[in-house]
Write a protein that holds these residues in place. Structure first.
Motif, PDB file in Angstrom:
ATOM      1  N   ILE A   1       6.231  12.793 -75.902  1.00 22.19           N
ATOM      2  CA  ILE A   1       6.387  11.461 -75.589  1.00 22.19           C
ATOM      3  C   ILE A   1       5.026  11.012 -74.989  1.00 22.19           C
ATOM      4  O   ILE A   1       4.552  10.064 -75.181  1.00 22.19           O
ATOM      5  CB  ILE A   1       7.650  11.010 -74.936  1.00 22.19           C
TER       6      ILE A   1
ATOM      7  N   ALA B   1       9.365  15.945 -73.939  1.00 22.88           N
ATOM      8  CA  ALA B   1       8.912  14.890 -72.682  1.00 22.88           C
ATOM      9  C   ALA B   1       7.516  14.788 -72.927  1.00 22.88           C
ATOM     10  O   ALA B   1       6.763  13.736 -72.948  1.00 22.88           O
ATOM     11  CB  ALA B   1       9.197  15.470 -71.505  1.00 22.88           C
TER      12      ALA B   1
ATOM     13  N   PHE C   1      14.206   6.980 -68.682  1.00 27.33           N
ATOM     14  CA  PHE C   1      12.701   6.636 -68.522  1.00 27.33           C
ATOM     15  C   PHE C   1      12.379   5.487 -67.588  1.00 27.33           C
ATOM     16  O   PHE C   1      13.642   4.648 -67.165  1.00 27.33           O
ATOM     17  CB  PHE C   1      12.269   6.490 -69.968  1.00 27.33           C
TER      18      PHE C   1
ATOM     19  N   ILE D   1      18.184  10.292 -72.767  1.00 30.91           N
ATOM     20  CA  ILE D   1      16.637  10.208 -72.410  1.00 30.91           C
ATOM     21  C   ILE D   1      16.482   9.057 -71.172  1.00 30.91           C
ATOM     22  O   ILE D   1      17.294   7.865 -71.264  1.00 30.91           O
ATOM     23  CB  ILE D   1      15.739   9.407 -73.458  1.00 30.91           C
TER      24      ILE D   1
ATOM     25  N   THR E   1      11.246   1.070 -76.927  1.00 30.93           N
ATOM     26  CA  THR E   1      12.071   2.292 -76.892  1.00 30.93           C
ATOM     27  C   THR E   1      12.436   2.812 -78.285  1.00 30.93           C
ATOM     28  O   THR E   1      12.610   3.955 -78.428  1.00 30.93           O
ATOM     29  CB  THR E   1      13.714   1.820 -76.392  1.00 30.93           C
TER      30      THR E   1
ATOM     31  N   MET F   1      10.023   5.449 -79.031  1.00 30.38           N
ATOM     32  CA  MET F   1      10.126   6.653 -78.224  1.00 30.38           C
ATOM     33  C   MET F   1      11.596   7.316 -78.898  1.00 30.38           C
ATOM     34  O   MET F   1      11.684   8.543 -79.069  1.00 30.38           O
ATOM     35  CB  MET F   1      10.769   6.240 -76.799  1.00 30.38           C
TER      36      MET F   1
ATOM     37  N   VAL G   1       6.739   3.685 -69.560  1.00 29.85           N
ATOM     38  CA  VAL G   1       7.090   4.502 -71.063  1.00 29.85           C
ATOM     39  C   VAL G   1       6.889   3.403 -72.107  1.00 29.85           C
ATOM     40  O   VAL G   1       6.182   3.294 -72.875  1.00 29.85           O
ATOM     41  CB  VAL G   1       8.037   5.258 -71.054  1.00 29.85           C
TER      42      VAL G   1
ATOM     43  N   THR H   1       7.632   7.934 -66.010  1.00 26.53           N
ATOM     44  CA  THR H   1       8.576   8.749 -65.564  1.00 26.53           C
ATOM     45  C   THR H   1       9.664   9.111 -66.762  1.00 26.53           C
ATOM     46  O   THR H   1      10.154   8.138 -67.335  1.00 26.53           O
ATOM     47  CB  THR H   1       9.513   8.872 -64.276  1.00 26.53           C
ATOM     48  N   ILE H   2       9.745  10.312 -67.176  1.00 30.60           N
ATOM     49  CA  ILE H   2      10.751  10.623 -68.308  1.00 30.60           C
ATOM     50  C   ILE H   2      11.617  11.929 -67.914  1.00 30.60           C
ATOM     51  O   ILE H   2      10.977  12.826 -67.402  1.00 30.60           O
ATOM     52  CB  ILE H   2       9.830  11.114 -69.429  1.00 30.60           C
TER      53      ILE H   2
END
Length: 583
Positions: A557, A554, A518, A516, A535, A538, A522, A575-576
């Motif tokens: 999330i 994605a 990010f 992942i 985190t 996530m 996020v 951004t992921i």
């Protein structure tokens, strides 16, 4: 008997002359024509060597004296401080001898190189108030002793006073009519103009037709509490250009804005509120511009003469300000709208360009499923991710985040991307790429700006990902059993120090692993209680949805973030990028 007849004849001729002159003075003449007439006729009737006319300007001391002698007529400038115009004394209406020390004798000696032995001073009254004097000068000490001469001249002065008063009334009516017409025409014209510069120029031009000025500035009050001159004329000295900005309450302009009142200043040197912006300014007239009792700006006009303005000018300028307020506000709103449209267009173009920096299509890699999402908090942002083909079997993966937001951040990101791709083409060693990109950014970025990033190379045959982290949130590797590893190896964020040594580290990937990448948008999303997404939340979502595709993970999330965050919380750029190892 003959001598008596001659006297009577002279008397009758003077009386006839006075009657003719009185008829001339009762005609609808302008004030300038009246002044010329009274000087000419007074000279003829009195047989004086010089006639002068001094008139107070609405009770204020004059700057000029009109004089006529045989064959010459002049207007002479005088300094009001040298004369006491209120001292009517015993000289009025009585011939008197003059000595060399007489202030007027000295004045004419200086201006005309002439001295006189005798003067007859006759008072002038307008609306029953003393308004000046008509003077007759002679070099003969026995002047004006002819029978009835003084009486005739008094009658002539009275006729002039009445005629001048009537001329002033006619002029006032004409001026008022013109002012009303001008206000109507200006209002109609302003209703059809939207450009701010055109509106302000039209107002300044129309105003000068009724209130003369040597300098004009029109200010608008901004949200920062300062008044900015959005139109000015007559301020040619660059030394004072930066002074065309006043803080609310400071200077005459600031005072008018704060109090909502206009002010006439006869002599700016005697007013402590005055802030010099023109070396030659002697008097000033300032009025606020109001819209529904709200001050939106200030009109300021300045003159190179003292006592240039009066209460009528104040009323007129206040009326102009009231008529102009709506047009100025409308023009300002239109200007803001045009600028916003231009900015929106420029941002839209920038967004289109920025989209070309992101992957345009899904990357197909044997043994891997990869997908990414980029969401800007504004139309353009400072986040970036990409897949970069290096050579057969090797793909560069990058995610980055610029300090700041909006267009400035997007420009820095464009610079970072260009530097990174250029170095990738010239170098294979990741640490060398990171060091050169950092050096380039440190040289070009302003102090306080920086870029965090993770760049690595994926070997899809050996399933090894070699990376270096420049101060970015560590990507998280989640294996099939739910264990996690953070990818921290690297160095400082780009743009902080020019010489930074970056380390790189390879990490093996196995079936079922999910990596992942990010940005802080996020993990730093907040709910109504101030808790962050973080985190762990996530990773838990990824673990529970590991059977989904990378793209589905994605989006899951992102959906979870939107459900978690407070509706009023404004997300940062988000951004992921998900890399999933598949069999």
């Amino acid at each position: 008997m003959l001598n008596g007849m001659q006297i009577d004849k002279k008397f009758i001729e003077s009386l006839r002359f006075l009657s003719q002159t009185s008829r001339i003075l009762t005609q609808p003449l302008q004030k300038g024509e009246l002044i010329s007439t009274i000087l000419e006729e007074s000279l003829k009737l009195s047989e004086a060597d010089l006639v002068s006319l001094v008139m107070l300007d609405q009770g204020r001391a004059p700057d000029d004296v009109y004089v006529m002698s045989p064959g010459a007529k002049k207007k002479l400038h005088l300094d009001p401080e040298d004369f006491d115009f209120n001292d009517q004394g015993c000289e009025m209406s009585v011939p008197c001898d003059l000595n060399e020390n007489d202030v007027w004798n000295s004045f004419f000696k200086e201006k005309l190189d002439r001295r006189f032995a005798c003067r007859l001073r006759l008072p002038l009254f307008f609306k029953n108030k003393w308004a000046g004097h008509l003077d007759f000068y002679s070099q003969d000490s026995s002047c004006f002793e002819k029978e009835n001469m003084v009486d005739f001249l008094k009658a002539l002065a009275d006729s002039f006073s009445l005629a001048y008063e009537n001329a002033e009334m006619r002029e006032l009516v004409q001026k008022k009519t013109f002012e009303n017409r001008l206000l109507i025409d200006t209002s109609q014209m302003l209703a059809n103009v939207l450009e701010q510069d055109e509106v302000l120029a039209a107002i300044a031009e129309a105003l000068k037709l009724v209130v003369d000025y040597d300098g004009i500035s029109i200010y608008l009050l901004k949200d920062d509490g300062y008044l900015y001159a959005i139109h000015s004329k007559g301020y040619d000295d660059p030394e004072y250009e930066n002074l065309l900005r006043d803080k609310l309450g400071e200077g005459l302009v600031g005072w008018a804005a704060e109090t909502g009142q206009g002010v006439v200043v006869d002599d700016v040197s005697k007013d402590s509120r005055y802030i010099i912006a023109r070396n030659s300014t002697k008097s000033e007239l300032v009025v606020p511009i109001k819209l529904k009792d709200r001050v939106i700006g200030v009109f300021n006009i300045e003159s190179d003469r003292e006592n240039a303005y009066n209460e009528h000018d104040l009323d007129l300028l206040s009326t102009f300000a009231a008529k102009s307020a709506i047009a100025i506000e409308r023009a300002s709103l239109y200007r803001e709208l045009v600028m916003k449209r231009q900015l929106d267009q420029e941002v839209s173009i920038a967004r289109s360009i920025q989209k070309t920096f992101l992957p345009r299509r899904k990357l197909e890699l044997e043994g891997f499923d990869i997908a990414g999402i980029n969401i800007s908090s504004r139309q353009v942002g400072g986040d970036y991710f990409d897949y970069i083909k290096i050579e057969e079997g090797q793909t560069g993966l990058v995610i980055a985040d610029v300090s700041g937001k909006g267009i400035p951040a997007s420009l820095i990101m464009a610079s970072f991307r260009a530097s990174l791709i250029a170095e990738i083409r010239n170098n294979y060693a990741i640490r060398a790429i990171m060091q050169k990109v950092n050096r380039l950014l440190t040289e070009s970025l302003d102090h306080g700006n920086f870029v965090t990033a993770v760049y690595g190379v994926l070997d899809n045959k050996s399933k090894i990902f070699t990376y270096s982290n420049a101060g970015h949130f560590p990507p998280i590797l989640v294996d099939k059993d739910g264990h996690t590893i953070e990818l921290k190896e690297g160095g400082l964020a780009f743009g902080i120090e020019p010489e930074v040594r970056y380390e790189e580290r390879p990490i093996g990937l196995h079936d079922g692993d999910i990596l992942i990448f990010f940005t802080d948008g996020v993990t730093e999303a907040q709910n109504s209680e101030g808790d962050q997404f973080e985190t762990d939340r996530m990773v838990d979502i990824v673990s529970k949805n590991r059977d989904k595709t990378a793209e589905e993970i994605a989006h899951t999330i992102v959906d979870a973030i939107n459900q978690f965050k407070d509706p009023d919380f404004i997300l940062d750029d988000l951004t992921i990028m998900i890399l999933k190892v598949v069999t």
